[in-house]
Write a protein that holds these residues in place. Structure first.
Motif, PDB file in Angstrom:
ATOM      1  N   ARG A  38       0.801  -1.228   0.000  1.00  0.00           N
ATOM      2  CA  ARG A  38       0.000   0.000   0.000  1.00  0.00           C
ATOM      3  C   ARG A  38       0.833   1.277   0.000  1.00  0.00           C
ATOM      4  N   GLU A  78      -1.593   5.915   1.610  1.00  0.00           N
ATOM      5  CA  GLU A  78      -1.616   4.542   1.103  1.00  0.00           C
ATOM      6  C   GLU A  78      -2.486   4.453  -0.141  1.00  0.00           C
ATOM      7  N   VAL A  80      -4.962   1.865  -2.308  1.00  0.00           N
ATOM      8  CA  VAL A  80      -5.706   0.606  -2.257  1.00  0.00           C
ATOM      9  C   VAL A  80      -6.516   0.452  -3.541  1.00  0.00           C
TER      10      VAL A  80
END
Ligand SMILES: [Zn+2]
Length: 172
Positions: A38, A78, A80
């Protein structure tokens, strides 16, 4: 001179898809995202991708709504997979399988296992035990007979054993 990104007259959906995933590194970034990578630094450490290239690819994938940028634990930025990005799993899985078949004489470098019944994913993408088409969130990735990676980065270490897909390689 670089090739133009959009090819006039090519309205085929494949050419539209390749505009998103056809660039060098992009599918490796997506594969790692399925493995639970991530953070920017973890992609760099695991893939060896130049930072400037990674910045550009992550932005392109975010703009295409394939990856979403989120605030992770400790305030880390991060990346995703979105639902749209998750839809690329069969592509990543089949390209891995094709590569293993033709370029990994020792056998698959990584294998995928249906967590519920421990069945291994077959080359046709179905579970070898229940014959279901398994969602990536129900799969674990494990080193296979052709595994030859020995990196000491956090991603390589997390993938030394069974690791559930999409679960962050760093503990929460
Ligand atoms: Zn199964």
């Amino acid at each position: 001179m670089a090739l133009p990104k959009v090819y006039a007259g090519q309205r085929c959906s494949l050419s539209r898809t390749l505009e998103i995933v056809g660039e060098r590194w992009t599918l490796l970034i997506l594969r790692d995202a399925f493995f639970g990578v991530r953070r920017f630094g973890d992609f760099v450490a695991h893939l060896g991708v130049p930072r400037a290239v990674l910045t550009e690819r992550l932005e392109a994938l975010r703009d295409a709504d394939v990856l979403a940028e989120v605030r992770g634990t400790h305030g880390y930025r991060e990346y995703v997979l979105t639902d749209k990005g998750l839809g690329l799993w069969p592509v990543v899985r089949d390209l891995l399988s094709w590569g293993d078949e033709h370029y990994s004489p020792q056998g698959a470098r990584r294998v995928f296992q249906h967590v519920e019944d421990s069945g291994l994913l077959m080359p046709d993408g179905l579970c070898g035990v229940c014959r279901a088409l398994v969602d990536p969130s129900e799969l674990a990735v494990l080193p296979g007979p052709g595994y030859d990676e020995a990196g000491d980065d956090v991603v390589s270490q997390a993938l030394l054993g069974a690791h559930r897909l999409l679960e962050p390689v760093r503990g929460r």
